[in-house]
Each structure stands twice: as C-alpha cells, then as structure tokens.
Motif scaffolding. Structure first.
Motif, PDB file in Angstrom:
ATOM      1  N   GLN A   1     -43.800  -7.252  64.655  1.00  0.00           N
ATOM      2  CA  GLN A   1     -42.882  -6.140  64.859  1.00  0.00           C
ATOM      3  C   GLN A   1     -42.094  -5.784  63.604  1.00  0.00           C
ATOM      4  OE1 GLN A   1     -40.467  -7.402  68.132  1.00  0.00           O
ATOM      5  NE2 GLN A   1     -42.129  -7.253  69.623  1.00  0.00           N
ATOM      6  N   VAL A   2     -42.488  -6.364  62.471  1.00  0.00           N
ATOM      7  CA  VAL A   2     -41.819  -6.081  61.204  1.00  0.00           C
ATOM      8  C   VAL A   2     -42.809  -5.384  60.286  1.00  0.00           C
ATOM      9  CG1 VAL A   2     -40.699  -7.089  59.182  1.00  0.00           C
ATOM     10  CG2 VAL A   2     -40.299  -8.069  61.447  1.00  0.00           C
ATOM     11  N   PHE A   3     -42.376  -4.293  59.670  1.00  0.00           N
ATOM     12  CA  PHE A   3     -43.251  -3.536  58.779  1.00  0.00           C
ATOM     13  C   PHE A   3     -43.550  -4.322  57.511  1.00  0.00           C
ATOM     14  CE2 PHE A   3     -41.130  -0.130  61.207  1.00  0.00           C
ATOM     15  CZ  PHE A   3     -42.262   0.415  61.785  1.00  0.00           C
ATOM     16  N   ALA A   4     -44.616  -3.939  56.813  1.00  0.00           N
ATOM     17  CA  ALA A   4     -45.086  -4.683  55.638  1.00  0.00           C
ATOM     18  C   ALA A   4     -44.005  -4.805  54.575  1.00  0.00           C
ATOM     19  CB  ALA A   4     -46.332  -4.015  55.068  1.00  0.00           C
ATOM     20  N   HIS A   5     -43.266  -3.713  54.304  1.00  0.00           N
ATOM     21  CA  HIS A   5     -42.264  -3.780  53.231  1.00  0.00           C
ATOM     22  C   HIS A   5     -41.111  -4.695  53.611  1.00  0.00           C
ATOM     23  CE1 HIS A   5     -40.437  -0.664  55.831  1.00  0.00           C
ATOM     24  NE2 HIS A   5     -39.284  -1.023  55.289  1.00  0.00           N
ATOM     25  N   GLU A   6     -40.788  -4.795  54.909  1.00  0.00           N
ATOM     26  CA  GLU A   6     -39.750  -5.712  55.353  1.00  0.00           C
ATOM     27  C   GLU A   6     -40.215  -7.156  55.207  1.00  0.00           C
ATOM     28  OE1 GLU A   6     -37.229  -3.908  58.863  1.00  0.00           O
ATOM     29  OE2 GLU A   6     -39.383  -3.644  59.260  1.00  0.00           O
ATOM     30  N   ALA A   7     -41.479  -7.403  55.501  1.00  0.00           N
ATOM     31  CA  ALA A   7     -42.037  -8.746  55.351  1.00  0.00           C
ATOM     32  C   ALA A   7     -42.008  -9.181  53.902  1.00  0.00           C
ATOM     33  CB  ALA A   7     -43.466  -8.779  55.877  1.00  0.00           C
ATOM     34  N   MET A   8     -42.244  -8.263  52.978  1.00  0.00           N
ATOM     35  CA  MET A   8     -42.182  -8.587  51.565  1.00  0.00           C
ATOM     36  C   MET A   8     -40.777  -9.021  51.184  1.00  0.00           C
ATOM     37  SD  MET A   8     -45.055  -8.380  49.932  1.00  0.00           S
ATOM     38  CE  MET A   8     -44.569  -8.074  48.240  1.00  0.00           C
ATOM     39  N   GLU A   9     -39.761  -8.361  51.752  1.00  0.00           N
ATOM     40  CA  GLU A   9     -38.381  -8.713  51.441  1.00  0.00           C
ATOM     41  C   GLU A   9     -38.035 -10.115  51.932  1.00  0.00           C
ATOM     42  OE1 GLU A   9     -35.897  -5.709  53.064  1.00  0.00           O
ATOM     43  OE2 GLU A   9     -36.545  -4.157  51.672  1.00  0.00           O
ATOM     44  N   THR A  10     -38.576 -10.497  53.104  1.00  0.00           N
ATOM     45  CA  THR A  10     -38.271 -11.818  53.625  1.00  0.00           C
ATOM     46  C   THR A  10     -38.904 -12.917  52.793  1.00  0.00           C
ATOM     47  OG1 THR A  10     -40.172 -11.852  55.121  1.00  0.00           O
ATOM     48  CG2 THR A  10     -38.126 -10.902  55.971  1.00  0.00           C
ATOM     49  N   ARG A  11     -39.927 -12.588  51.987  1.00  0.00           N
ATOM     50  CA  ARG A  11     -40.583 -13.605  51.176  1.00  0.00           C
ATOM     51  C   ARG A  11     -39.959 -13.736  49.789  1.00  0.00           C
ATOM     52  NH1 ARG A  11     -45.432 -11.472  53.559  1.00  0.00           N
ATOM     53  NH2 ARG A  11     -45.832 -10.197  51.721  1.00  0.00           N
ATOM     54  N   SER A  12     -39.072 -12.817  49.431  1.00  0.00           N
ATOM     55  CA  SER A  12     -38.461 -12.877  48.105  1.00  0.00           C
ATOM     56  C   SER A  12     -37.249 -13.799  48.130  1.00  0.00           C
ATOM     57  CB  SER A  12     -38.029 -11.471  47.659  1.00  0.00           C
ATOM     58  OG  SER A  12     -37.029 -10.971  48.520  1.00  0.00           O
ATOM     59  N   GLY A  13     -36.821 -14.255  46.958  1.00  0.00           N
ATOM     60  CA  GLY A  13     -35.653 -15.116  46.882  1.00  0.00           C
ATOM     61  C   GLY A  13     -35.718 -16.013  45.671  1.00  0.00           C
ATOM     62  N   THR A  14     -34.708 -16.856  45.534  1.00  0.00           N
ATOM     63  CA  THR A  14     -34.606 -17.764  44.404  1.00  0.00           C
ATOM     64  C   THR A  14     -35.140 -19.134  44.802  1.00  0.00           C
ATOM     65  OG1 THR A  14     -32.649 -16.585  43.642  1.00  0.00           O
ATOM     66  CG2 THR A  14     -33.018 -18.792  42.749  1.00  0.00           C
TER      67      THR A  14
ATOM     68  N   GLU B   1     -29.645 -14.467  63.021  1.00  0.00           N
ATOM     69  CA  GLU B   1     -30.259 -13.308  62.378  1.00  0.00           C
ATOM     70  C   GLU B   1     -31.613 -13.674  61.787  1.00  0.00           C
ATOM     71  OE1 GLU B   1     -27.392 -11.905  59.580  1.00  0.00           O
ATOM     72  OE2 GLU B   1     -25.964 -11.265  61.145  1.00  0.00           O
ATOM     73  N   HIS B   2     -31.686 -14.814  61.112  1.00  0.00           N
ATOM     74  CA  HIS B   2     -32.967 -15.255  60.553  1.00  0.00           C
ATOM     75  C   HIS B   2     -33.980 -15.541  61.654  1.00  0.00           C
ATOM     76  CE1 HIS B   2     -30.967 -15.686  56.674  1.00  0.00           C
ATOM     77  NE2 HIS B   2     -32.137 -15.951  56.136  1.00  0.00           N
ATOM     78  N   PHE B   3     -33.506 -16.156  62.741  1.00  0.00           N
ATOM     79  CA  PHE B   3     -34.413 -16.468  63.850  1.00  0.00           C
ATOM     80  C   PHE B   3     -34.986 -15.181  64.450  1.00  0.00           C
ATOM     81  CE2 PHE B   3     -34.997 -18.032  68.381  1.00  0.00           C
ATOM     82  CZ  PHE B   3     -36.174 -18.708  68.099  1.00  0.00           C
ATOM     83  N   GLY B   4     -34.121 -14.184  64.639  1.00  0.00           N
ATOM     84  CA  GLY B   4     -34.587 -12.907  65.178  1.00  0.00           C
ATOM     85  C   GLY B   4     -35.584 -12.231  64.260  1.00  0.00           C
ATOM     86  N   GLU B   5     -35.307 -12.263  62.956  1.00  0.00           N
ATOM     87  CA  GLU B   5     -36.231 -11.655  61.990  1.00  0.00           C
ATOM     88  C   GLU B   5     -37.577 -12.360  61.995  1.00  0.00           C
ATOM     89  OE1 GLU B   5     -34.231 -11.901  58.293  1.00  0.00           O
ATOM     90  OE2 GLU B   5     -32.729 -10.366  58.770  1.00  0.00           O
ATOM     91  N   ARG B   6     -37.539 -13.698  62.035  1.00  0.00           N
ATOM     92  CA  ARG B   6     -38.787 -14.458  62.016  1.00  0.00           C
ATOM     93  C   ARG B   6     -39.605 -14.228  63.286  1.00  0.00           C
ATOM     94  NH1 ARG B   6     -36.250 -14.623  57.901  1.00  0.00           N
ATOM     95  NH2 ARG B   6     -36.160 -16.378  56.438  1.00  0.00           N
ATOM     96  N   ARG B   7     -38.911 -14.116  64.432  1.00  0.00           N
ATOM     97  CA  ARG B   7     -39.636 -13.882  65.679  1.00  0.00           C
ATOM     98  C   ARG B   7     -40.303 -12.507  65.679  1.00  0.00           C
ATOM     99  NH1 ARG B   7     -41.893 -17.029  67.156  1.00  0.00           N
ATOM    100  NH2 ARG B   7     -42.057 -16.426  69.329  1.00  0.00           N
ATOM    101  N   ARG B   8     -39.596 -11.500  65.150  1.00  0.00           N
ATOM    102  CA  ARG B   8     -40.190 -10.160  65.075  1.00  0.00           C
ATOM    103  C   ARG B   8     -41.386 -10.158  64.138  1.00  0.00           C
ATOM    104  NH1 ARG B   8     -34.723  -8.838  65.097  1.00  0.00           N
ATOM    105  NH2 ARG B   8     -34.683  -8.496  62.841  1.00  0.00           N
ATOM    106  N   LEU B   9     -41.255 -10.917  63.026  1.00  0.00           N
ATOM    107  CA  LEU B   9     -42.359 -11.015  62.080  1.00  0.00           C
ATOM    108  C   LEU B   9     -43.553 -11.720  62.723  1.00  0.00           C
ATOM    109  CD1 LEU B   9     -43.430 -10.604  59.205  1.00  0.00           C
ATOM    110  CD2 LEU B   9     -42.344 -12.757  58.566  1.00  0.00           C
ATOM    111  N   SER B  10     -43.278 -12.780  63.475  1.00  0.00           N
ATOM    112  CA  SER B  10     -44.353 -13.520  64.132  1.00  0.00           C
ATOM    113  C   SER B  10     -45.078 -12.666  65.167  1.00  0.00           C
ATOM    114  CB  SER B  10     -43.786 -14.776  64.823  1.00  0.00           C
ATOM    115  OG  SER B  10     -43.268 -15.684  63.879  1.00  0.00           O
ATOM    116  N   LYS B  11     -44.340 -11.753  65.772  1.00  0.00           N
ATOM    117  CA  LYS B  11     -44.926 -10.892  66.796  1.00  0.00           C
ATOM    118  C   LYS B  11     -45.470  -9.585  66.228  1.00  0.00           C
ATOM    119  CE  LYS B  11     -41.836 -12.754  70.348  1.00  0.00           C
ATOM    120  NZ  LYS B  11     -40.716 -12.469  71.269  1.00  0.00           N
TER     121      LYS B  11
END
Length: 266
Positions: free
Chosen positions: A26-39, A14-24
């Motif tokens: 294919q991920v919207f700005a608000h989704e990219a912000m979510e992938t950068r959040s965390g502890t 799942e992470h690999f698929g998300e990262r590949r879409r982001l690299s290409k």
C-alpha cells in the motif's frame, strides 16, 4: 520539543504503520525508497579505520532487546513480526541518539550501542537513563497502544557494562565493516541475556563507577573465568531504574542532540 514516552510511542507506532502498509503493497515506490534511506549505524570516531586497523577507547556498552521474541516468531505471521521488531528498534535508536550515545549495530531484535569516549560517569549515566527511558516507554506507552490494535504486547530488557572496546575494520576491500570487540561489550551482552523482562543488569565495572549508589544490587552467582588453574570472578548487578526516569527529560534537554563525548565535567 520534549522527548517523552509518548514521543517514543509515536515513533514506534508510526514506523509500524508504515512498515505494515509497505508489506501489504500500500506504499508507492517513491515512498518505499524514502524508507530505505538513512545514515548507517556506527561511531564517527572510527569510520576512518582502514581494513585491519584498530583503535581502542573506554566507553559504556549497551545492549537492549525484545525478550521472548522467538516465541512470537513461532505464533505470528513473519512479516508482522519483522515489522514490529523494526519499529521498536527505530524507537531504541532514537532514544540512544537523544541520550548522547551511538547506535553501533542491530542484532536481530536488539540494538548494540556505545556511550563515549569521554567522562566515564557521564557516559554510563546517559546509557542507564536511555535504557530506563526505553523500557518504560515500551511498557507504559507502546504496549497499551499495540493492545488497542489487537497486537500482542512486547517485552524488553537491557544489559550494560563499562570498559575498553576496540574498534577494528574487518573484511576485505569493498566489503568491510567496523566491529567493536572487547570484554565490556561481551559482558554487556551477557548482562542483557541474564536480565528478565523490564530489568537492567550491568557488569561490576559500570556499577563500580557509582560506589555509593543504592540502585545497584550485586547478583549471585558471579561469572567465573579460569585460565592456567587461576579462577577469577566478575559480578552482575541489578539496576533499579525507576528513579532514573525523573532525570531523563532534563538530560535530553541539556544534551540538545550532542553526544556524551562533548560533555565536560568540572
């Protein structure tokens, strides 16, 4: 919910698929912000340290990484390699947390983690179980699924040791981080480098916690250290980990998201 090799594989893919879409793109700005959040990674017992302040404790240090990944960076597109390493590391982090440890830092294509403080045998047992679980999950679940996608398989290995680790906040005002240092951490890193693919290698302090365990085999030659004409040896041990897998599921269930520090024996 059970934590299985399939669960690990789902996290990685799942992470690999998300990262590949982001690299290409294919991920919207608000989704990219979510992938950068965390502890942030680290150990909560030491986050309050001021710059230059240090605190020492005993724990098991674990390093787990992807072996021969440098060759992959030579042959494969850089963004795909980065996405794959990121995805597998996400699985490593989740595994450490599920087994009661603390992800302390990322090292390129590897993870540095700590299990403790607390009962030394409990921390070491959980660290060994986490390492075995992760290696097995990569080999038996992640790799076949990557191959189905036309992505080359990956290889993993782990190194561990037990002993004192000093946590010190290093840096300057506004720019600092907690740096865990000590022989146990340093030798665990050497154990990782000595391990071949799908192997777990430990230092003698960790193996010494389980004097009757047949899973440990002393490796020669030992590492030698010399000072003032005095030479001392410290051994590596191979850990045969397949038998550990049967206990991982019950261990994760019993921990229920708690750290090894919360476990009392007796």
């Amino acid at each position: 919910m059970q934590y299985t090799a399939r669960s690990f594989g789902d996290t990685v893919l799942e992470h690999f698929g998300e990262r590949r879409r982001l690299s290409k793109g294919q991920v919207f700005a608000h989704e990219a912000m979510e992938t950068r959040s965390g502890t942030a990674l680290g150990h909560p017992d030491f986050e309050d340290l001021a710059i230059g302040q240090k605190r020492t404790t005993s724990m098991t240090a674990m390093f787990i990484d992807l072996r021969d990944f440098t060759g992959r960076t030579f042959w494969d597109p850089q963004d795909e390699v980065a996405d794959l390493a990121d995805a597998v590391l996400a699985g490593f982090v989740e595994t450490v947390l599920r087994h009661g440890g603390y992800p302390l830092g990322l090292r390129g294509d590897g993870l540095f983690a700590g299990f403790g403080p607390g009962d030394p045998r409990v921390g070491a047992s959980c660290a060994l179980a986490a390492s075995a679980f992760a290696l097995n999950a990569v080999k038996e679940n992640v790799n076949p699924r990557l191959e189905q996608m036309g992505v080359a398989r990956v290889q993993a290995r782990a190194g561990l040791d037990f002993g004192q680790i000093t946590f010190v906040r290093t840096g300057s005002v506004g720019h600092s981080e907690i740096n865990p240092v000590g022989f146990a951490a340093n030798f665990a890193s050497k154990c990782e480098k000595k391990a071949l693919s799908w192997e777990i290698v430990t230092g003698e302090n960790l193996a010494g916690l389980f004097p009757d365990a047949t899973q440990f085999t002393k490796l020669d030659p030992p590492k030698t250290y010399t000072r003032d004409h005095v030479t001392k040896s410290y051994h590596f041990y191979d850990y045969r980990w397949t038998g550990t897998l049967a206990h991982s599921e019950s261990l994760v269930h019993e921990l229920a998201g708690n750290s090894v520090s919360s476990v009392t024996v007796g």
